[in-house]
Structure formats: structure tokens, C-alpha cells
Design a protein around this motif. Structure first.
Motif, short mmCIF file in Angstrom:
data_model
loop_
_atom_site.label_atom_id
_atom_site.label_comp_id
_atom_site.label_asym_id
_atom_site.label_seq_id
_atom_site.Cartn_x
_atom_site.Cartn_y
_atom_site.Cartn_z
N TRP A 120 7.55 -2.49 -0.09
CA TRP A 120 7.33 -3.94 -0.11
C TRP A 120 7.28 -4.51 1.30
O TRP A 120 6.50 -5.41 1.59
CB TRP A 120 8.43 -4.63 -0.91
N ASP A 121 8.12 -3.96 2.19
CA ASP A 121 8.09 -4.42 3.59
C ASP A 121 6.75 -4.09 4.22
O ASP A 121 6.18 -4.92 4.95
CB ASP A 121 9.22 -3.76 4.39
N ASP A 122 6.27 -2.88 3.95
CA ASP A 122 4.96 -2.48 4.51
C ASP A 122 3.84 -3.35 3.93
O ASP A 122 2.91 -3.74 4.65
CB ASP A 122 4.67 -1.00 4.20
N ILE A 123 3.95 -3.63 2.63
CA ILE A 123 2.92 -4.45 1.98
C ILE A 123 2.93 -5.86 2.55
O ILE A 123 1.88 -6.45 2.82
CB ILE A 123 3.14 -4.47 0.45
N ARG A 124 4.12 -6.40 2.72
CA ARG A 124 4.23 -7.75 3.25
C ARG A 124 3.67 -7.81 4.68
O ARG A 124 2.96 -8.75 5.04
CB ARG A 124 5.69 -8.20 3.27
N LEU A 125 3.97 -6.78 5.46
CA LEU A 125 3.47 -6.74 6.83
C LEU A 125 1.93 -6.65 6.84
O LEU A 125 1.27 -7.35 7.62
CB LEU A 125 4.06 -5.54 7.57
N ALA A 126 1.38 -5.81 5.96
CA ALA A 126 -0.08 -5.68 5.87
C ALA A 126 -0.72 -7.00 5.42
O ALA A 126 -1.78 -7.39 5.90
CB ALA A 126 -0.45 -4.55 4.90
N TYR A 127 -0.06 -7.68 4.49
CA TYR A 127 -0.56 -8.96 3.99
C TYR A 127 -0.56 -10.03 5.08
O TYR A 127 -1.54 -10.75 5.26
CB TYR A 127 0.30 -9.40 2.80
N ALA A 132 -5.44 -3.27 6.30
CA ALA A 132 -5.77 -2.52 5.08
C ALA A 132 -4.61 -1.64 4.67
O ALA A 132 -3.78 -1.24 5.49
CB ALA A 132 -7.01 -1.66 5.32
N ILE A 133 -4.55 -1.36 3.39
CA ILE A 133 -3.53 -0.49 2.84
C ILE A 133 -4.20 0.44 1.83
O ILE A 133 -5.11 0.04 1.12
CB ILE A 133 -2.40 -1.31 2.18
N THR A 146 -5.73 -0.93 -12.34
CA THR A 146 -4.35 -0.78 -11.87
C THR A 146 -4.35 0.18 -10.70
O THR A 146 -4.94 1.27 -10.78
CB THR A 146 -3.44 -0.25 -12.98
N VAL A 147 -3.67 -0.20 -9.60
CA VAL A 147 -3.70 0.59 -8.38
C VAL A 147 -2.28 0.91 -7.93
O VAL A 147 -1.37 0.06 -8.01
CB VAL A 147 -4.44 -0.17 -7.25
N ASP A 148 -2.08 2.14 -7.45
CA ASP A 148 -0.78 2.56 -6.92
C ASP A 148 -0.83 2.46 -5.40
O ASP A 148 -1.56 3.19 -4.73
CB ASP A 148 -0.49 4.00 -7.34
N ILE A 149 -0.03 1.51 -4.85
CA ILE A 149 0.10 1.41 -3.39
C ILE A 149 1.57 1.62 -2.99
O ILE A 149 2.05 1.08 -2.00
CB ILE A 149 -0.40 0.04 -2.89
N GLY A 150 2.26 2.40 -3.77
CA GLY A 150 3.70 2.57 -3.65
C GLY A 150 4.38 1.83 -4.77
O GLY A 150 5.42 2.25 -5.29
N VAL A 151 3.81 0.72 -5.15
CA VAL A 151 4.15 -0.03 -6.35
C VAL A 151 2.83 -0.36 -7.05
O VAL A 151 1.76 -0.24 -6.45
CB VAL A 151 4.94 -1.34 -6.02
N ARG A 152 2.91 -0.78 -8.26
CA ARG A 152 1.68 -1.08 -9.00
C ARG A 152 1.11 -2.43 -8.56
O ARG A 152 1.84 -3.40 -8.38
CB ARG A 152 1.95 -1.10 -10.50
N ALA A 153 -0.21 -2.44 -8.39
CA ALA A 153 -0.91 -3.65 -7.97
C ALA A 153 -2.17 -3.79 -8.83
O ALA A 153 -2.59 -2.87 -9.53
CB ALA A 153 -1.26 -3.59 -6.50
N LYS A 179 -7.34 -4.57 0.84
CA LYS A 179 -6.59 -5.65 1.47
C LYS A 179 -5.76 -6.37 0.42
O LYS A 179 -6.20 -6.54 -0.72
CB LYS A 179 -7.54 -6.65 2.14
N VAL A 180 -4.56 -6.78 0.82
CA VAL A 180 -3.70 -7.57 -0.06
C VAL A 180 -4.12 -9.03 0.10
O VAL A 180 -4.02 -9.60 1.19
CB VAL A 180 -2.20 -7.41 0.29
N ILE A 181 -4.60 -9.62 -1.00
CA ILE A 181 -5.07 -11.01 -0.91
C ILE A 181 -4.10 -11.98 -1.60
O ILE A 181 -4.25 -13.19 -1.47
CB ILE A 181 -6.48 -11.16 -1.51
N LYS A 182 -3.12 -11.43 -2.34
CA LYS A 182 -2.11 -12.28 -2.97
C LYS A 182 -0.83 -11.48 -3.14
O LYS A 182 -0.88 -10.32 -3.57
CB LYS A 182 -2.61 -12.79 -4.33
N LEU A 183 0.33 -12.10 -2.80
CA LEU A 183 1.59 -11.36 -2.84
C LEU A 183 2.71 -12.27 -3.33
O LEU A 183 2.90 -13.37 -2.81
CB LEU A 183 1.93 -10.81 -1.45
#
Length: 577
Positions: A120-127, A132-133, A146-153, A179-183
Motif C-alpha cells: 500500500w505504501d508503494d502504491i500510494r507513492l506511485a499514485y 507506473a506500477i 481484476t489485477v494483482d498489484i500486491g493487492v487486488r485492483a 498507472k493508479v488513477i484512483k486510490l
């Protein structure tokens, strides 16, 4: 012996050392206590801390995080999906401190929560930084993937690619940068976009491509889309149109005959509008136009071989060389056969010999002939079928004006309706012939220019008007005849097989007759008198009135008309009718 003074002095030194040692021990203990207290203060519940693997048991892994006690974590949190253990004794790992002390006085740790927290920390930082992640497509869900980026997205279908993807299932199991467009971590909601990354990449490629493009340049591109009129080529962030007319020097029915989506091809920049960002491309321009010397390569009258590449209703296209095709028109396929469709003569893929009939270099057209390879049988038709020759054939077809008779393969002759009978007035050939009949006829005329043969059916038999009629009948003779046809102007009667005459409406009665059927009917037998005979014109005139006049004329009175004499049986029949 030691004096009292020495003993006293020794005692003093001894007590001093013990005091020093005691003071030192107290200071050391205080230092340890301070360090221990400091360690307790540094770790906080809900944080990720470093820990060392002390021991691996059957169900648990013991972790030392420098606290007053060790923590135990289920071994499954250290196992890969295959079941393989991912740590060993002495490894330093990140763990999540849930509680400093549970009911048993042990700390509660979690490896799984530590991993998720890091993710989640990595995702937040990327967002936050717009980076890109990487994620792997797990499966389909409503509205996307459904996508696995360490957690389901969630990856919406509209964000999968630059263009709509019809078959999303083919992406399952594949990994892509996104890219994370919503978190929303609290709700565990993550929305991804692959499209945004692709658009960024495309914009970069487009700028680079625009700088390097120039007319006449040969570049490589990938076929992106195919339409009926051409193909769109991705040149690197910029699409160019390869029109169907610029694909090949030869004829192309559809772009899919040459290219498929995904093909990498070389093209030439024909026209480039930098302001509108429009590019026209050519594929055939990479090579010399084969039509430049086509008249020298395929001179008129030469015999060549080619491959049938396509058929139409009007002919067959034959490939003579790469990019050069000619047309064998349906009319040039056979000297004798009436070809309804080219498939009756040739098939796609056939290797055939043809003759060059005409070359139109300007319009890129070559006319070919297939029948010219063989001799034209119509040139010797007069020798093969001289006038007056008796021939045999099969009725192939009937028309309103006659019957076509096949004399040989592809050679037909026509029996006109007027040449079917000497005596009968034939209205339609079906009265005499039917399809498939074997007939004998006489050749009346041949026309090699228009490829026609005229045949006569009646000419194969004697003309009864020049023999039977003149010998057997004469004017003034009374005869028996049967009504065979009625017309507005009278009735045709048959004297015998093949001999007919006309009973005109004016010869039916002395009275005015409106319609012949008021007096006579078909198949009625009558006694008549011949009043006209012309063998050359094949005309025989008959009269009912004249017959009745000659047989029923009263001797002493004219009150009773001859055709209504009470003693005349035929008169009674006509009166009754």
C-alpha cells in the motif's frame, strides 16, 4: 608477619575495590535498563519493524524484534504459493507489530500484514508521483478486469488499451505496467489505467516520428487496422493511411489479401501534412512499376502462360508476372461453346496458355484470349457443313422462333419455325419438337462471319404441295375435311395428314357470319368444295357454301336457301348448330 598497620591498610584497599565494583555494577545495570526502556519506547503498535528469524518450527516461525519477548508467526505466511519456505534462520525480515503483549505476555507479529502495508505504501507513492506500477491480470469482472498489484485492483475495460478490446479473456495471466488513477486505502479501492501510460508513450513516439518524417522516406510500421479501402499503419505514435491502390502494382480485391493486423512492413511516405498530422503511404512504390515495359515483355500476338487468380461473371483474371494481370473475357474462352460463366472453362489456380490480344499500357490493362490457342472451327464451317448436306443432331433448346440443334460439340444450327413443316402453320417449335429429340435436317445456309448455321426440318422430307396435292386435288372437287383451328377470319381444316386448307368466314354461309364458331366447331367433319388451289403459294381455298349450293339447289323455287334445305342433313346440322 604483617604488622597491624599493614593489615589495616590492606583492609582499607579491599573495601575500596569492592565499593568500586559495586558502583560499576550499578551503573552497568542502569545502562542496560535505560537501553531496554529505550527499546520499548522505539517500537509502536501498527508499525513495520525489523526482526530476525530465530527458529523455524512445524507450524510457527519465531521472530526476534529486540523486544522483551519473541513473536510467533504462522509458517504459512513465509511460504510461496508452491509451498516452498522463503526464509531461513538468521534472515532479517519486515514484520507488522500488531500488539506488544497479548494475554500470554507475547508480542503479536504478522508477516502478511507487513507485506500488504508495504504494498500500500508503494502504491500510494506511485499514485502521488504518477509513476507506473506492474500488475498481472487475474480475471474478468463486471465492467473490466481484476489485477494483482500486491493487492487486488480494478482495471476498467475502457482503460485497457488505446482502442476497445473485444476479447478481454486473452489478457488473463499477462502482466502490464499501469498507472493508479484512483486510490482509497480505507475502502481498499484501487482503480488502474493502462491506457494513460500508452497515451503518454504514444505522445512521446509521435513527437519523435513527426521530427523524422519526410516525403519519399522509407520507414517501417505495423499494420494497426484494415478497412475495405486500405490499411492504417502505426509509424510510432502516428498513423498513416496505406490506400488499397498503393498496395500493389497488381489488382487487389481487398487489403486483407496482402496484409493482416500486426504485420510489420516497409512503406514509402508519399505525402505528409505536418499541420494536420496526416500521412499517405505507399507499399508498391518501393519497387519499379512493372507496367513501364509491359508492351515489350508481352507483345500483342505472343503466346504466354499464366495463373488464374480470380473469376468474375464476365471473365477470368490471369497473373502473367508479379503485379501484372490480364483479363480473359468470357467471349474469348471458346470458339464454339456459349460460356455462361468462366468457371465452366477454368478454375482459380489453373496454369493456362493464352494469347495476348491487346495491351493498354496507360490504363494498365491486358486483353487475353484462350480460344485463340486453338484453330477456329468456324473458319472451315462451309467445308464441314456444305449447303444441302443432311445432318443429324440433338435439340438443345427451344425458343419462340425456332429450335437450336447441336451438330457437334459447341456447333449449333437453327431450325426456324418456318422450316419445320411444309403444310402446318407452326406457331411454336414445341408443336413439332421437344428438347432432347434426335432429328435429321438439311443445311440451308452457313455464315462463318456471324457463326450461324441455318437448318431445315421440312426440307428433309418431300414437299407434298409439289406431289400429293397437285396429283390428288383440283378446283371444283368435293372433299371431306376436319376443322383443326378457328381464327377471326375463318377456319383451317385438314384434308389429310399434312394438308390443310382455309375455309374463309365468307364461305361458311350465304348469311353474314359474325364468328366462325357460330357455324362450325373444332374437330367437326365437313363436306366442302375446293374453290382455289395454288401449289407455289401453298394455299388451298375451300367453301361450305359452294358445296351446299351444288348439292341442295331447288329446281322450281328459290324460297329455301341451299344451306337450310329441309331435306339436307348437313343443312339441318348447321341450322341446329
Amino acid at each position: 608477619m604483617m604488622s597491624e598497620t599493614d593489615k589495616l591498610e590492606e583492609a582499607v584497599y579491599t573495601s575500596t575495590d569492592e565499593l568500586d565494583r559495586e558502583l560499576h555494577d550499578q551503573e552497568y545495570s542502569q545502562e542496560l535498563a535505560d537501553l531496554y526502556a529505550q527499546s520499548l519506547q522505539e517500537i509502536t503498535e501498527g508499525e513495520i519493524v525489523k526482526g530476525t528469524v530465530l527458529e523455524i518450527r512445524n507450524e510457527m516461525v519465531l521472530i526476534d524484534i529486540g523486544y522483551k519477548s519473541e513473536g510467533a508467526i504462522p509458517i504459512k505466511e513465509f511460504q510461496a504459493p508452491s509451498g516452498e519456505l522463503t526464509v531461513k534462520v538468521g534472515d532479517v525480515v519486515d514484520v507488522y507489530l500488531e500488539q506488544k503483549e497479548d494475554n500470554d505476555g507475547l508480542i503479536v507479529l504478522s508477516r502478511e500484514k507487513a507485506e500488504k502495508t508495504k504494498v500500500w505504501d508503494d502504491i500510494r507513492l506511485a499514485y502521488e508521483q504518477g509513476e507506473a506500477i506492474s500488475g498481472m491480470i487475474l480475471g474478468r469482472t463486471k465492467g473490466g478486469l481484476t489485477v494483482d498489484i500486491g493487492v487486488r485492483a480494478f482495471l476498467p475495460g475502457s482503460q485497457v488499451d488505446l482502442r476497445p478490446v473485444r476479447d478481454l479473456d486473452r489478457l488473463i495471466g499477462k502482466s502490464f505496467p499501469m498507472k493508479v488513477i484512483k486510490l482509497n486505502q480505507r475502502r481498499g479501492n484501487i482503480v488502474l489505467s493502462r491506457r494513460e501510460l500508452l497515451e503518454e508513450e504514444r505522445r512521446g513516439l509521435k513527437d519523435k516520428t513527426l521530427q523524422s518524417l519526410e516525403e519519399g522516406k522509407v520507414i517501417r510500421g505495423k499494420v494497426k487496422n484494415i478497412t475495405e479501402y486500405g490499411a492504417f499503419i502505426d509509424l510510432g505514435g502516428l498513423d498513416g493511411l496505406l490506400h488499397i491502390t498503393d498496395m500493389s502494382w497488381g489488382r487487389v480485391g481487398h487489403p486483407s489479401e496482402l496484409f493482416t493486423v500486426g504485420d510489420e512492413i516497409e512503406v514509402v511516405v508519399l505525402k505528409f501534412d505536418r499541420a494536420a498530422e496526416r500521412v499517405s503511404l505507399g507499399h508498391k512504390q518501393r519497387m519499379k512499376d512493372p507496367w513501364e515495359d509491359v508492351d515489350q515483355q508481352f507483345p500483342i500476338g505472343s503466346r504466354i502462360r499464366g495463373k488464374v487468380v480470380s473469376l468474375t461473371d464476365y471473365g477470368a483474371f490471369v497473373e502473367l508476372a508479379e503485379g501484372i494481370e490480364g483479363l480473359v473475357h468470357i467471349s474469348e474462352m471458346s470458339w464454339t461453346q456459349r460460356v455462361k460463366h468462366p468457371s465452366k472453362i477454368v478454375s482459380v489456380g489453373d496454369d493456362i496458355e493464352i494469347m495476348v490480344l491487346d495491351v493498354d499500357k496507360a490504363n494498365k490493362r491486358i486483353s487475353l484470349g484462350l480460344r485463340q490457342i486453338e484453330p477456329n472451327p468456324w473458319l472451315s464451317i462451309e467445308e464441314s457443313y456444305p449447303v444441302g448436306t443432311r445432318v443429324e443432331g440433338t435439340v438443345r433448346n427451344l425458343t419462340d422462333f425456332g429450335a437450336f440443334v447441336e451438330l457437334d460439340e459447341g456447333i449449333d444450327g437453327l431450325i426456324h419455325v418456318s422450316d419445320m413443316s411444309w403444310t402446318k402453320r407452326v406457331r411454336h417449335p414445341s408443336e413439332i419438337l421437344k428438347r432432347g429429340d434426335k432429328v435429321e435436317a438439311v443445311v440451308l445456309h452457313t455464315d462463318k462471319t456471324n457463326r450461324r448455321i441455318s437448318l431445315g426440318l421440312k426440307q428433309s422430307q418431300p414437299d407434298p404441295w409439289q406431289s400429293t396435292v397437285l396429283d390428288k386435288y383440283r378446283v371444283g372437287m368435293d372433299v371431306k375435311a376436319k376443322v383443326v383451328r378457328l381464327t377471326d377470319f375463318g377456319a383451317f381444316v385438314e384434308l389429310e395428314d399434312g394438308v390443310e386448307g382455309l375455309l374463309h368466314i365468307s364461305e361458311l354461309s350465304h348469311e353474314r357470319v359474325a364468328k366462325p364458331e357460330d357455324v362450325v366447331s373444332i374437330d367437326q367433319e365437313l363436306s366442302l368444295r375446293i374453290i382455289k388451289l395454288d401449289a407455289n403459294e401453298r394455299k388451298l381455298g375451300l367453301s361450305l357454301r359452294a358445296f351446299l349450293d351444288s348439292h341442295d339447289a331447288p329446281k322450281d323455287t328459290d324460297e329455301t336457301p341451299p344451306d337450310q334445305h329441309p331435306s339436307d342433313p348437313q343443312g339441318e346440322k348447321l341450322e341446329a348448330s
